[in-house]
Design a protein around this motif. Structure first.
Motif, PDB file in Angstrom:
ATOM      1  N   GLU A 266       0.840  -1.199   0.000  1.00 37.62           N
ATOM      2  CA  GLU A 266       0.000   0.000   0.000  1.00 37.62           C
ATOM      3  C   GLU A 266       0.871   1.244   0.000  1.00 37.62           C
ATOM      4  OE1 GLU A 266      -2.685   0.197   3.263  1.00 37.62           O
ATOM      5  OE2 GLU A 266      -3.889  -1.520   2.643  1.00 37.62           O
ATOM      6  N   HIS A 267       0.404   2.274  -0.679  1.00 37.05           N
ATOM      7  CA  HIS A 267       1.044   3.590  -0.649  1.00 37.05           C
ATOM      8  C   HIS A 267       2.541   3.518  -0.959  1.00 37.05           C
ATOM      9  CE1 HIS A 267      -2.643   5.344   0.766  1.00 37.05           C
ATOM     10  NE2 HIS A 267      -2.672   4.561   1.824  1.00 37.05           N
ATOM     11  N   GLY A 268       2.891   2.678  -1.899  1.00 37.16           N
ATOM     12  CA  GLY A 268       4.285   2.587  -2.305  1.00 37.16           C
ATOM     13  C   GLY A 268       5.163   1.766  -1.389  1.00 37.16           C
ATOM     14  N   HIS A 269       4.594   1.205  -0.330  1.00 35.40           N
ATOM     15  CA  HIS A 269       5.343   0.353   0.584  1.00 35.40           C
ATOM     16  C   HIS A 269       5.057  -1.117   0.282  1.00 35.40           C
ATOM     17  CE1 HIS A 269       6.396   3.552   3.526  1.00 35.40           C
ATOM     18  NE2 HIS A 269       5.206   4.053   3.242  1.00 35.40           N
ATOM     19  N   ALA A 534      -4.047   8.402  -4.791  1.00 32.14           N
ATOM     20  CA  ALA A 534      -3.513   7.504  -5.818  1.00 32.14           C
ATOM     21  C   ALA A 534      -3.196   6.129  -5.235  1.00 32.14           C
ATOM     22  CB  ALA A 534      -2.255   8.116  -6.438  1.00 32.14           C
ATOM     23  N   GLY A 535      -2.749   6.095  -3.988  1.00 33.27           N
ATOM     24  CA  GLY A 535      -2.532   4.823  -3.299  1.00 33.27           C
ATOM     25  C   GLY A 535      -1.238   4.120  -3.615  1.00 33.27           C
ATOM     26  N   ASP A 536      -0.360   4.731  -4.450  1.00 26.48           N
ATOM     27  CA  ASP A 536       0.869   4.037  -4.828  1.00 26.48           C
ATOM     28  C   ASP A 536       2.125   4.856  -4.554  1.00 26.48           C
ATOM     29  OD1 ASP A 536       0.519   5.984  -6.713  1.00 26.48           O
ATOM     30  OD2 ASP A 536       0.645   4.673  -8.459  1.00 26.48           O
ATOM     31  N   GLN A 537       1.995   5.904  -3.733  1.00 27.03           N
ATOM     32  CA  GLN A 537       3.156   6.729  -3.388  1.00 27.03           C
ATOM     33  C   GLN A 537       3.257   6.916  -1.882  1.00 27.03           C
ATOM     34  OE1 GLN A 537       3.655  10.505  -5.312  1.00 27.03           O
ATOM     35  NE2 GLN A 537       3.581   9.655  -7.389  1.00 27.03           N
ATOM     36  N   GLN A 538       4.481   6.797  -1.377  1.00 27.13           N
ATOM     37  CA  GLN A 538       4.745   7.117   0.015  1.00 27.13           C
ATOM     38  C   GLN A 538       4.720   8.633   0.207  1.00 27.13           C
ATOM     39  OE1 GLN A 538       8.454   5.332   1.298  1.00 27.13           O
ATOM     40  NE2 GLN A 538       8.106   3.471   0.101  1.00 27.13           N
ATOM     41  N   TRP A 539       4.580   9.057   1.457  1.00 27.85           N
ATOM     42  CA  TRP A 539       4.817  10.456   1.793  1.00 27.85           C
ATOM     43  C   TRP A 539       5.725  10.485   3.009  1.00 27.85           C
ATOM     44  CZ3 TRP A 539       0.103   8.020   2.099  1.00 27.85           C
ATOM     45  CH2 TRP A 539      -0.501   7.894   3.351  1.00 27.85           C
ATOM     46  N   ASN A 540       6.920  10.988   2.779  1.00 27.13           N
ATOM     47  CA  ASN A 540       7.905  11.135   3.855  1.00 27.13           C
ATOM     48  C   ASN A 540       8.912  12.204   3.457  1.00 27.13           C
ATOM     49  OD1 ASN A 540       9.591   9.476   2.047  1.00 27.13           O
ATOM     50  ND2 ASN A 540       8.491   7.721   2.898  1.00 27.13           N
ATOM     51  N   TRP A 541      10.176  11.813   3.244  1.00 25.16           N
ATOM     52  CA  TRP A 541      11.182  12.799   2.846  1.00 25.16           C
ATOM     53  C   TRP A 541      11.413  12.802   1.330  1.00 25.16           C
ATOM     54  CZ3 TRP A 541      11.614   9.263   6.736  1.00 25.16           C
ATOM     55  CH2 TRP A 541      12.138   8.012   6.403  1.00 25.16           C
ATOM     56  N   ASN A 542      10.479  12.203   0.568  1.00 28.56           N
ATOM     57  CA  ASN A 542      10.572  12.243  -0.901  1.00 28.56           C
ATOM     58  C   ASN A 542       9.985  13.557  -1.408  1.00 28.56           C
ATOM     59  OD1 ASN A 542       8.043  11.432  -0.043  1.00 28.56           O
ATOM     60  ND2 ASN A 542       7.700   9.999  -1.711  1.00 28.56           N
ATOM     61  N   VAL A 543      10.734  14.621  -1.177  1.00 26.40           N
ATOM     62  CA  VAL A 543      10.260  15.985  -1.358  1.00 26.40           C
ATOM     63  C   VAL A 543      11.157  16.715  -2.351  1.00 26.40           C
ATOM     64  CG1 VAL A 543       9.844  18.181  -0.158  1.00 26.40           C
ATOM     65  CG2 VAL A 543       9.400  16.027   1.009  1.00 26.40           C
TER      66      VAL A 543
END
Length: 558
Positions: A266-269, A534-543
């Motif tokens: 989920e969410h790129g994980h 979208a459900g296929d991307q993480q959100w963290n320090w990928n900025v």
């Protein structure tokens, strides 16, 4: 069921009041006699030390961590012990990568001998404590490092102001957070991982049963932490297992990142269980039994070398949803919160930054490729003519600034008080090293330990200005733990976060500012919303320049 729980809690409160009175008598009598303080708690009798009117008990076991062949199980509540337990020395730190103590790491501190059975806590209590507010500190360290014994977490200064301070160890890294299909199969609930969080919950249960004997009020408990400790506080706020075990929450430099789900990608994980299988393969183990056969030092070293990522796990039980979803649902604990971040968070965490683009043209090209229709907004806030500062600010705001304000907004939405801050204080040694208001630099100020930091820490001057700022922060934090409202005599009133979006800023002295983040909050709320949809991307320090192409605007995103 609810009525039964209320009656049980009321009975506990009545018993706590009796025990607190006994505890105050025991501690005061010990102090007057010049003898080490002794406390008779439900868990057993402990003897500590007495320093300047503060009774200190170190290394009290609150649970047993299953080890060896029983490794990776929930903590086992510590049985009542007979006799008097010596509580003069800190318990051993939980196993963690030894390289974290490198000489060039400002956060390094001597750990001493580590142990797999490391679930201990420490208590600082005024000699005359009775029904005193309780502040429970959860240390940071990315869920892979740290210990409750670190010098800047010394609770004596806070205890001098009339609170009982508790700090605790919890399992870390692969030993604390591994999920695996075989572990889930062993569980009656078909879950695994999150053992470190279960440790924290067990510590809170111990505190509810025992803290009255030390003079603390089990019905006035504030959980607090910084960085991964603040992340832990957010998880505790959303965990059904921790509900009713605390009454207020403090989150310093927390980060509301995505985290793996137990069984599904989920969410790129990848799923947490698949990460366990991946580690098993990397370590050339045939099964879970082979992993359990490894000694803890060897296991931690090999998992670290393999690049094992330590995450919490959305398992539907301990952690029911992504933190962001739980807060959107309004399912977090409806308690007063104090939350904030530091202006220089990433200055000491440059490992979170990607290599800088060669020039402004490359910077802008990467931002436009990643942010699409939001690129102009991003570049207006984080321009290409100051690439380094823009990258530092973008990662800070995405991780820590957005999280702090989101906590404030979501608590306000459910009618719970929220108080937000920005720590923007610098001093010569930090500023000269390019570390103005760096990650965790507020900790010695709010603990009152500004002149008790480690050799690697930028030295805080021994001046009245530094002590005055620290005293103000101690007062604000203590009053919040006592009443849920931060207050410091002779200092500005701290407005509740609401429509005016008020923050308390700590620089040379505290002052109030409205709308600290401006459009930055809305920018990250939009980017995270699109990624979640979208459900296929993480959100963290990928900025910024390392952001994947942002999904198109979704109907639910503003």
């Amino acid at each position: 069921m609810i009525a039964a729980r209320i009656r049980a809690r009321a009975a506990l409160t009545r018993a706590a009041g009796v025990l607190a009175g006994v505890a105050g008598t025991v501690l005061a009598a010990s102090a007057q006699a010049g003898e080490p303080p002794v406390v008779r708690a439900e868990a057993g009798i402990v003897r500590g030390t007495q320093e300047d009117g503060i009774a200190i008990f170190r290394g009290i076991p609150y649970a047993e961590a299953p080890v060896g062949e029983r490794r990776w199980q929930p903590p086992v509540a510590k049985a009542h012990w007979e006799g008097v337990r010596d509580a003069r020395a800190f318990g051993p730190p939980c196993f963690q990568p030894e390289a974290r103590g490198a000489a060039n790491n400002i956060y390094a501190e001597e750990l001493g001998k580590m142990s797999e059975d490391c679930l201990t806590l420490n208590v600082w209590a005024p000699d005359d404590a009775a029904n005193a507010p309780v502040l429970v500190w959860i240390h940071g360290g990315a869920l892979v490092a740290g210990a409750s014994s670190f010098g800047m977490y010394d609770g004596a200064h806070l205890a001098e102001e009339g609170v009982v301070v508790v700090s605790l160890n919890y399992r870390l890294g692969v030993l604390g957070f591994l999920a695996h299909p075989e572990l889930s199969a062993e569980s009656e609930q078909d879950i695994s991982g999150n053992y470190g969080f279960l440790d924290q919950i067990e510590a809170l249960r111990w505190i509810e049963r025992n803290i009255a004997a030390f003079g603390g009020d089990p019905d006035n408990v504030t959980i607090a932490g910084e960085s991964a400790g603040a992340l832990s506080v957010m998880y505790l706020m959303t965990s059904p297992l921790a509900r009713e075990l605390f009454d207020k929450a403090v989150m310093q430099s927390s980060y509301m990142i995505s985290t793996p789900a137990l069984k599904e990608a989920e969410h790129g994980h990848p799923s947490a269980e698949s990460l366990g299988l991946w580690l098993e393969e990397k370590l050339e183990a045939d099964d879970l039994a082979d992993l359990r056969a490894l000694g803890p030092r060897e296991l931690v070293a090999k998992a670290t070398a393999a690049g094992y990522p330590t995450w919490g796990t959305v398992d539907g039980k301990v952690i029911p949803h992504q933190i962001a979803e739980s807060f959107d649902r309004g399912e977090q604990a409806p308690v007063p919160v104090l939350a904030g971040f530091n202006s220089g968070e990433i200055r000491s965490l440059r490992r979170l930054l990607p290599p800088a683009p060669a020039d402004a043209e490359e910077y802008e090209a990467k931002v436009r490729a990643a942010y699409g229709d939001l690129a102009d907004r991003f570049l207006a806030i984080y321009p290409s003519d100051t690439i380094d500062e823009s990258m530092l600010a973008a990662t800070r705001d995405a991780l820590y600034g957005w999280t702090a304000e989101r906590i404030g907004r979501k608590q306000a939405a459910i009618g719970a008080p929220a108080y937000l801050y920005l720590f923007d204080h610098g001093y010569p040694a930090a500023d000269e090293a390019g570390l103005h208001a760096f990650h965790a630099s507020e900790i010695p100020f709010m603990f009152g330990t500004i002149w008790e930091t480690t050799d690697n820490w930028p030295r805080i001057p021994r001046t009245e200005e530094q002590r005055t700022l620290s005293d103000a922060m101690v007062d604000y934090w203590i009053s919040f733990a006592r009443s849920g409202v931060p207050h410091a005599e002779g200092r500005p009133g701290w407005p509740r976060f609401g429509d005016d979006e008020a923050y308390m800023v700590f620089d040379r002295k505290p002052f109030v500012v409205n709308d600290v983040l401006g459009d930055r909050y809305e920018l990250y709320e939009e980017t995270v919303c699109r990624r979640r949809a979208a459900g296929d991307q993480q959100w963290n320090w990928n900025v910024g320049v390392i952001s994947p192409p942002l999904p198109a605007k979704a109907p639910q995103c503003r």
